[in-house]
Design an enzyme around this catalytic site. Structure first.
Site, PDB file in Angstrom:
ATOM      1  N   LYS A 194     -78.913   3.342  21.191  1.00 56.26           N
ATOM      2  CA  LYS A 194     -79.568   2.951  22.442  1.00 56.26           C
ATOM      3  C   LYS A 194     -80.820   3.811  22.586  1.00 56.26           C
ATOM      4  CE  LYS A 194     -80.241   3.620  26.397  1.00 56.26           C
ATOM      5  NZ  LYS A 194     -81.577   3.745  27.132  1.00 56.26           N
ATOM      6  N   GLU A 269     -78.535  17.591  22.569  1.00 56.85           N
ATOM      7  CA  GLU A 269     -79.749  18.397  22.464  1.00 56.85           C
ATOM      8  C   GLU A 269     -80.545  18.130  23.726  1.00 56.85           C
ATOM      9  OE1 GLU A 269     -83.957  18.457  20.191  1.00 56.85           O
ATOM     10  OE2 GLU A 269     -82.248  17.785  18.995  1.00 56.85           O
ATOM     11  N   CYS A 303     -88.991  19.521  23.119  1.00 58.96           N
ATOM     12  CA  CYS A 303     -87.893  20.335  23.642  1.00 58.96           C
ATOM     13  C   CYS A 303     -88.020  21.795  23.244  1.00 58.96           C
ATOM     14  CB  CYS A 303     -86.543  19.771  23.200  1.00 58.96           C
ATOM     15  SG  CYS A 303     -86.312  19.736  21.410  1.00 58.96           S
ATOM     16  N   GLU A 402     -88.238  22.906  33.693  1.00 60.16           N
ATOM     17  CA  GLU A 402     -88.836  22.269  32.515  1.00 60.16           C
ATOM     18  C   GLU A 402     -89.879  21.252  32.962  1.00 60.16           C
ATOM     19  OE1 GLU A 402     -87.345  20.476  28.290  1.00 60.16           O
ATOM     20  OE2 GLU A 402     -86.382  19.672  30.079  1.00 60.16           O
TER      21      GLU A 402
END
Length: 514
Positions: A194, A269, A303, A402
């Site tokens: 997906k 992750e 990331c 973030e």
């Protein structure tokens, strides 16, 4: 292979390759066949460059996920039973075709995500490298260990866990998809993928390439859609044995909860607020270049980006002045232009989030430095200039949250202990970077950082056999090398007696018995 190209070459290729997606809706790929959603629903996909409509995408839901999971379950018996050497051959063929179509993949990703050709050309080839690395391990993926004892021989074997779900993000989506899918296939698992709804096109290209390479129908299935419909159905489906997810920490928490009733294995992750610590004895020119690269490449949508730079106070003013000067020279431009470093951000919603931190920084008392935007940027795009926040303190939102864009927060520290304290005082723990010429200090600080990965005197340079992953809210589990197979496979221990050990007797044999 991707060779040197011009903007005109890239634009022509983009028109050619994306024209097919504009002509008719992009469908799911289930059991080797392109199929529409059972509901008939679609959603629009737009370009971050100018907001132009790129095409419509089939919107999957529970019925589509169920069909894909059924296909993956049916194909699992064939794929797991195939010799590892044959799986290796097929996966190498996938890598060959990725290299052949690397330019198509790169220009598609540039227009679909806003990432620039400078990085997307390499990202496509990294996807091929991922397939080659794990393909080479396919013949030995099931191997285990011999663990003898005095009276027994123990040996272990590994077996693919079954059909798995892979949910991938919108930043460098092709490369990150291969990072998850290649080891799953090499282990003998089948996959329902997906992809992120904001970047659907290269997921289709990967599945198309895999079929052309000889991957049996049903081994890799793709269902498009939104997280709350297709994603939720995938994480809850009883036939899906594990979920590998790359994305936001909040979404990871939701997936973990959704998979709990079926006891799904999960590999996450997630986010990061990664520190790069610069001591006053560092090679400052190399450190400056590494800091600039790790936050302003890939639009800052990475990331492992070093989104906090912790600078020893003795060099803080000089270092941040030089950093601001370099930042102002980072070129913003059309993603298909080979000279561009920063392109538009992926989506208006994400663009709004990233630029909001400019006002947040001012409100918190930080100083905002902005780079040079693109004067010819098309209207309707998600354009932003690089940003640097100085005079920051560790508890500011710009130092804790973030941002996931080309925005860097610079924080001073006094000494080694202070640097470690500031670095660890966030909810994330993905990566850390240390710049010092003191060998002892480099080991001490690397050991003290509460993160999954540390690079000393380097930017993020991936070595595929090494483990990749984070601590705290940055993830669960590790990718890379044998660690990937630990996730996609079950380990079985088999014990064979040597007939020399004593069997406990709870009941004595009858007198005169045999």
């Amino acid at each position: 292979m991707v060779s040197a190209t011009t903007f005109e070459d890239n634009a022509a290729a983009a028109r050619e390759h994306l024209g097919r997606f504009a002509a008719s809706p992009l469908l799911h790929l289930v059991n080797g066949t392109n199929v529409p959603s059972r509901s008939g629903e679609t959603f629009a996909n737009t370009s971050p460059i100018d907001g132009a409509h790129l095409g419509d995408i089939a919107a999957g839901d529970t019925a589509d996920i169920d069909a894909a999971a059924g296909a993956a379950t049916e194909a699992f018996g064939v794929w797991r039973g195939m010799a590892g050497a044959e799986r290796k051959r097929i996966l190498h063929a996938v890598a060959d075709l990725i290299e052949d179509r690397a330019h198509q993949i790169a220009v598609t990703e540039c227009v679909d995500t806003g990432q620039t050709m400078r990085f997307m050309s390499a990202a496509a080839l990294r996807g091929a490298a991922n397939f080659r690395f794990f393909a080479d391990q396919a013949p030995s993926a099931g191997d285990g260990q011999s663990l003898p004892s005095a009276d027994h021989v123990n040996y272990t074997t590994r077996h693919p866990i079954g059909p798995v779900g892979v949910i991938t993000p919108w930043n460098t989506p092709f490369m990150l998809s291969t990072w998850k899918i290649a080891p799953a296939l090499a282990s003998g698992c089948t996959v329902v993928h997906k992809p992120a709804e904001w970047s659907p096109y290269t997921a289709h290209l990967l599945a198309e390439i895999a079929l052309e390479a000889g991957l049996p129908a049903g081994v890799l299935n793709v269902v498009h859609g939104f997280g709350e419909s297709a994603g939720k159905a995938l994480t809850e489906h009883p036939d899906i044995k594990a979920i590998a997810f790359v994305g936001e920490s909040v979404t990871g928490s939701m997936i973990q909860a959704q998979g709990a009733p079926t006891l799904k294995r999960v590999h996450f992750e997630l986010g990061g607020k990664n520190p790069v610590i610069v001591f006053d004895d560092a090679d400052l020119e190399r450190a400056l270049d590494a800091v600039v690269f790790m936050i302003y490449s890939l639009n800052g949508e990475r990331c492992t980006s070093s989104s906090r730079v912790l600078v020893q106070e003795t060099i803080y003013d000089d270092f941040t002045d030089r950093l601001a000067e370099k930042m102002r020279s980072v070129p913003v431009g059309h993603p298909l232009d080979p000279a561009s470093v920063i392109g538009p951000l992926i989506h208006p919603r994400h663009h709004e989030k990233v630029v909001s931190y400019r006002d947040i920084a001012v409100a918190e008392g930080a100083t905002v430095h902005e780079g040079t935007g693109w004067s010819d940027a098309p209207d309707g795009g998600c354009w932003v200039a690089p940003m640097l926040f100085t005079d920051a303190r560790p508890q500011m939102r710009i130092a804790q949250e973030e941002i996931f864009g080309p925005a860097l927060t610079a924080i001073p520290f006094t000494d080694e202990a202070d640097a470690v304290k500031i670095a660890n005082d966030v909810e994330y723990g993905l990566a850390g970077y240390v710049w010092t010429t003191d060998v002892g200090r480099s080991h001490r600080v690397a050991e003290a950082l509460d993160v999954g990965m540390v690079w000393v005197n380097s930017q993020n340079v991936r070595h595929l056999p090494t483990p990749f992953g984070g601590t705290k809210r940055s993830g669960i589990g590790r990718d890379g090398g044998d660690w990937s197979f630990d996730f996609y496979m079950e380990t079985k221990n088999i014990t064979i007696a040597l007939d020399t050990h004593s069997i406990p007797k709870l009941v004595q044999s009858p007198a005169g018995g045999a």
